[in-house]
Design an enzyme around this catalytic site. Structure first.
Site, mmCIF file in Angstrom:
data_model
loop_
_atom_site.group_PDB
_atom_site.id
_atom_site.type_symbol
_atom_site.label_atom_id
_atom_site.label_comp_id
_atom_site.label_asym_id
_atom_site.label_seq_id
_atom_site.Cartn_x
_atom_site.Cartn_y
_atom_site.Cartn_z
ATOM 1 N N HIS A 52 0.861 -1.188 0.000
ATOM 2 C CA HIS A 52 0.000 0.000 0.000
ATOM 3 C C HIS A 52 0.893 1.231 0.000
ATOM 4 C CE1 HIS A 52 -2.811 3.053 1.080
ATOM 5 N NE2 HIS A 52 -2.126 3.317 2.170
ATOM 6 N N ASP A 107 1.257 5.084 -0.284
ATOM 7 C CA ASP A 107 0.550 6.363 -0.273
ATOM 8 C C ASP A 107 1.103 7.247 -1.390
ATOM 9 O OD1 ASP A 107 -1.265 6.207 2.007
ATOM 10 O OD2 ASP A 107 0.555 5.986 3.194
ATOM 11 N N ASP A 132 -6.987 1.883 3.018
ATOM 12 C CA ASP A 132 -6.576 2.903 3.997
ATOM 13 C C ASP A 132 -7.409 4.172 3.934
ATOM 14 O OD1 ASP A 132 -4.988 3.956 6.041
ATOM 15 O OD2 ASP A 132 -3.576 4.864 4.648
ATOM 16 N N HIS A 183 -5.998 9.898 -0.512
ATOM 17 C CA HIS A 183 -6.517 9.975 0.857
ATOM 18 C C HIS A 183 -5.548 10.552 1.889
ATOM 19 C CE1 HIS A 183 -4.850 5.723 0.934
ATOM 20 N NE2 HIS A 183 -4.296 6.236 2.012
#
Length: 1006
Positions: A262, A264, A374, A578
């Site tokens: 994951h 970001d 997330d 996000h």
């Protein structure tokens, strides 16, 4: 038998740490190292490889914050190592506890071929297995000295979050640069003992299996010569073979492991660094796929794939091959893993349009799942959007972070505002960075809430956040957990394979209706106001640019800017990631975002202006262009004509020094402090403001959450509040029909303009704040004389109701919530809306008056500004402008209309005469969110609309151009196979919609 369990367990820990792990690389020789420090931003690979390097030694400090250093390592494999497995161990100064959050590297061969990434949990590069001896080794490492922003004391303010303030001091110490022999038997012994030791710790103390493992471990440690670990490792492994071969029980929980990182797209690093993080991780994962035939890796976020394609073509070639082999899997079908609370209707739809189209175009893959591990909660309109994009499933993990209530399901059908249901899974492992530790696997089994009905769950496996991905150690652990007594079984699978199994096993899981509210990170609805306003403005400018460009293209042959709009949409979608739109990234990210939004606004305004000029033609007729989906001042939606007269507003002074504004629809009372003590609906005689209370009240709270500064606001913030009632100035506005108020507090200054537009039933509040507070929360309050147990907040393609009371812990936890353009509160025959042009956070509370009439005061407050100090110590310092409007007597339809109006201000231009709309709809409750040309350059007109009032609707859509036919499509403008084309009657199409139903029509031009 005496209980020696703790003695054996302590022995295992020490022997592993002090004897066995150090013996994994029993022999080593140093490499020669030289370095070139790039003077500015990262350079192309060819430039880094060709740079002049200078010798450097292990122990040297290197790496200014956000810098790039190119290390060249050279050496010769000793002849006596012939037949052995040899690796380069390249430790840039890593802290093994911080994968993804500090320095990283990408290793290249001299010809520029990428080898793999380096990170704290992945420091090795395979040289040969086996080697001949005498091989010359030459590797180049593009090393990024990303600073540790989240340091030993998390959430401490730091200047490291921006290149402009981070300084130039070296961050890291070069720790190890060696060639080393890998003893694979010892390496496997480490994995055997780790798996068994971790499993043993999770089993009940009175479990026979735990004691079987304990005795096998004891025998293995006895078999090991601590002075000759390599020579006795095979003997020790043999002592463990039987307990490792014992199969899982038939009822064991089944975990589908999905290789994952994951990443970001921005957070504690800027966008440009994510480009490199993705390349490093992708290189790592393709290398691991080559070594591990059972391993499967999934990567989401089409933007990140596009970065690899654009910036690292050598890595891209390896990725494409792995995708073709079915083992490197495009996941999620979105442009980025966006926030889902704040993006508008069209933007949320375009996340799927651009994400899925990229995967279709590049790989022929049409994702079934949305992949959002997330994201900070999920808006109630999302299920319909997922379905309209042609997907069926949703995966997330974040709801497990909720602080108040434990979500009751791990697999369920999530029902959105229109009734659409999406099969949804929350991995019970409770992390999107699973590392195959025994504690994680056991937690997934214990935590799984669907026992009895199901036995499958998913585990995203690999280091994420800052990247890195799955390691060979994780793969080795998973292999031992494939079928091991006492453990869940673990199998590498694709997301689609997991969902197919889960749905077949549990086809009718429980249903959850409404939003998936995260009881944490509520302040992300307010932090970094400039980023949020940039997003809102960009969304509406894109609507205008598409609408007017499409209208001009059909009417005048105006060149429709396909490429420009595609590029701008992708930029806006990227910034909805996000940790960008929610305001939780470092200062660098938000500084760049503000500049990006300014460039976007200039470019889109240029497109709008050119298209409108093409439509208006030459002339002197004063035209008002209306881009909103409802008629304004007599101008139809999507058209232009001279505006109709709208009456006048008067201003008068009051004996107490206050002011009165009146436009024949509303009468506004403003007291001498600039607070609104009356908003009278003249048609009904209904007073809006609660007795004895005042609106337009700015309230200031202390705001220091317990952790996660930019993310969180804790409920105790309400315990202290300062009402900003002192005014420096309260004077008539320059137009003679408004009131101007100036207040100062702390180091800040607020200037407000209260105005009552002629012919409009709303009080407009323009607020300019020169904000210089720290750890404070500013709200704008309106206490309403209104009794209701629920209120409506706009979300994607509709609205969603929340309670005004706190009967249960679920309701009490929603003390800060999201809206788009409006919130609406209503008694059966009369309501009030508060609309905005760029804020999202709000709260609604109710109290029964203990004096006077005993009625209910329902207070709605818009959240304006915060001032957290981490990760950006200067969050929101400076000037901000907000516009809100209070709309008394408003139905839900009025709230919808006024919300659009305040976000799409009119544009005026002289021209030859009226511009008729390209498309019209004859019912206000059917709201058109997009009018554009089809993305395939066919010239077809695409119209997207939805029912906005929450009721069934029949309407007629009329095309303002000759029609050859129409199709109902999905969001990607593909015809729906199970839907017949609508009938076209002289350019008219009859439409029937369910409450909040979304529909896309493709209109073929004759």
């Amino acid at each position: 038998m005496h209980d020696d369990r703790t003695l054996v367990e302590a022995r295992l820990r020490r022997v592993l740490d002090e004897r066995i792990r150090p013996a994994v690389h029993p022999e080593s020789v140093p490499l020669e190292v030289a370095v070139w420090h790039a003077p500015g931003e990262p350079v192309p690979v060819a430039e880094g490889l060709a740079a002049d390097v200078e010798p450097v030694t292990v122990g040297s400090r290197w790496g200014a914050p956000w810098g790039t250093s190119w290390f060249r390592v050279t050496g010769t494999v000793p002849a006596e190592w012939a037949g052995k497995t040899v690796e380069a161990i390249l430790d840039l100064g890593f802290d093994e506890n911080m994968p993804g959050f500090q320095c990283e590297g990408l290793v290249y061969r001299p010809d520029g071929t990428p080898v793999k990434g380096l990170n704290p949990r992945n420091q090795w590069v395979r040289i040969g297995a086996p080697v001949r001896g005498g091989e010359e080794v030459r590797l180049h490492v593009e090393a990024a000295s990303n600073p540790v922003v989240m340091g030993p004391r998390p959430f401490t303010p730091t200047p490291l979050g921006d290149l402009e303030t981070a300084g130039r001091d070296p961050q890291y110490t070069l720790t190890r640069m060696d060639l080393a022999v890998l003893d694979e038997t010892v390496w496997h012994l480490v994995t055997d003992l780790e798996v068994l030791g971790e499993l043993m710790a999770e089993l009940p103390v009175d479990s026979p299996r735990r004691w079987e493992i304990l005795r096998a471990v004891e025998r293995a440690l006895d078999a090991l010569d601590l002075q000759d670990v390599g020579g006795t490792a095979e003997r020790a492994r043999a002592c463990l073979a039987d307990v490792l071969a014992a199969p899982a029980v038939p009822s064991a929980h089944r975990i589908s492991a999905v290789g994952h990182a994951h990443i970001d797209s921005a957070w504690l690093w800027p966008l440009r660094e994510t480009v490199r993080k993705v390349a490093r991780t992708a290189a790592n994962m393709t290398a691991l796929l080559d070594d591990e035939p059972d391993f499967v890796f999934a990567m989401s976020q089409a933007q990140q794939w596009a970065w690899v394609k654009e910036h690292r073509p050598e890595v891209w070639a390896r990725v494409k091959k792995a995708v073709a082999d079915g083992r490197f899997v495009p996941a999620g079908g979105m442009w980025v893993e966006s926030d889902t609370n704040m993006p508008g209707s069209e933007a949320m739809a375009r996340q799927f349009v651009h994400g899925k189209r990229f995967f279709l175009d590049e790989f022929g893959v049409d994702n079934d799942e949305a992949w959002l591990p997330d994201t900070f909660g999920f808006a109630a309109g999302l299920p319909q959007i997922i379905r309209a994009a042609g997907s069926r499933y949703l995966l997330t993990q974040k709801i497990s972070w909720s602080r108040t209530n434990s979500f009751p399901h791990h697999t369920f059908r999530w029902e959105g505002i229109d009734g659409t249901r999406i099969y949804t899974h929350f991995p019970p492992v409770d992390t999107y960075n699973c590392s195959m530790r025994g504690a994680e696997i056991a937690h997934a089994v214990r935590n799984f809430k669907d026992k009895g009905a199901a036995r499958h769950s998913l585990a995203p496996t690999g280091w994420g956040d800052g990247g890195g991905g799955t390691t060979r150690e994780m793969v080795a652990k998973a292999a031992r957990l494939r079928d091991l007594e006492g453990s869940a079984t673990v199998t590498w699978e694709t997301p689609s394979a997991f969902f197919a199994k889960a749905e077949a096993e549990n086809p009718e899981p429980p249903v959850w209706v409404g939003e998936l509210y995260l009881e944490l990170h509520r302040a992300t609805l307010t932090s970094q106001a400039g980023t949020k306003q940039g997003n809102r403005r960009s969304e509406h400018l894109l609507r205008e640019a598409e609408l007017w460009a499409a209208t001009a293209a059909v009417r005048t042959g105006f060149p429709y800017p396909y490429a420009d709009l595609d590029r701008i949409w992708k930029t806006v979608l990227l910034h909805q990631f996000h940790d960008i739109l929610p305001g939780s990234s470092i200062a660098w990210v938000h500084r760049e975002a503000r500049a990006t939004y300014a460039r976007i606004a200039d470019e889109l305004n240029g497109i709008v202006d050119a298209a409108q000029r093409a439509l208006a033609g030459e002339g002197t007729v004063p035209l008002l262009f209306n881009a909103a989906p409802h008629t304004r001042a007599g101008v139809p939606a999507g058209g232009a004509r001279p505006a109709e007269a709208s009456g006048r507003t008067t201003h008068a002074g009051r004996p107490d020094g206050g002011h009165v504004l009146d436009n024949g629809l509303l009468r506004i009372g403003v007291d001498p402090r600039g607070l609104v003590d009356s908003v009278l609906d003249l048609a009904t005689g209904r007073e809006t403001i609660a007795p004895g209370r005042t609106g337009n009240l700015l309230q200031l709270h202390q705001d220091l959450p317990n952790m996660w500064d930019a993310w969180d606001v804790d409920e105790f913030y309400r315990n202290t509040v300062t009402d900003l009632t002192d005014a420096d100035e309260v004077t008539p506005g320059d137009d003679g029909a408004s009131v101007r108020i100036v207040r100062t507090f702390g180091g800040s200054r607020v200037t407000q303009l209260l105005s009552l537009p002629p012919g409009e039933k709303c009080l407009v509040v323009d607020t300019e704040v020169d904000w210089h507070e720290t750890e404070k929360f500013l709200k704008l309050a309106f206490p309403l004389d209104l009794h209701t147990d629920r209120y409506a907040s706009e979300t994607q393609f509709g609205h969603f109701f929340r309670p005004t009371h706190t009967n249960t812990s679920w309701e009490a936890a929603k003390f800060e919530a999201c809206n788009h353009r409006f919130v609406h509160l209503q008694e059966p025959d009369w309501g009030v809306a508060l609309v905005n042009d760029g804020t999202y956070g709000h709260d609604v509370t109710r109290a029964v008056r203990t004096d006077g009439d005993g009625g209910t005061t329902t207070t709605v407050r818009a959240s304006l500004l915060r001032a957290p100090r981490f990760p950006d110590p200067e969050t929101d310092q400076g000037v901000h402008r907000f516009r809100h409007a209070l709309v008394p007597g408003a139905s839900i339809g009025d709230a919808v209309r006024e919300g659009w109006r305040i976000n799409l201000p009119e544009r005026r231009l002289d021209g030859a005469g009226e511009v008729t709309p390209l498309v019209t709809v004859d019912r206000d409750s059917v709201v058109v969110t997009a009018v554009k040309l089809a993305d395939d350059d066919s010239g077809d007109v695409v119209v997207r609309f939805h029912e906005a009032h929450g009721a069934r609707a029949r309407a007629t859509l009329t095309a303002g151009f000759p029609l050859a036919g129409a199709e109902v499509t999905d969001l990607l403008e593909r015809p729906l196979a199970d839907t017949a084309p609508p009938a076209v009657d002289d350019g008219r199409i009859a439409v029937a919609l369910r409450p909040f139903e979304l529909r896309t029509l493709r209109l073929k031009r004759a």
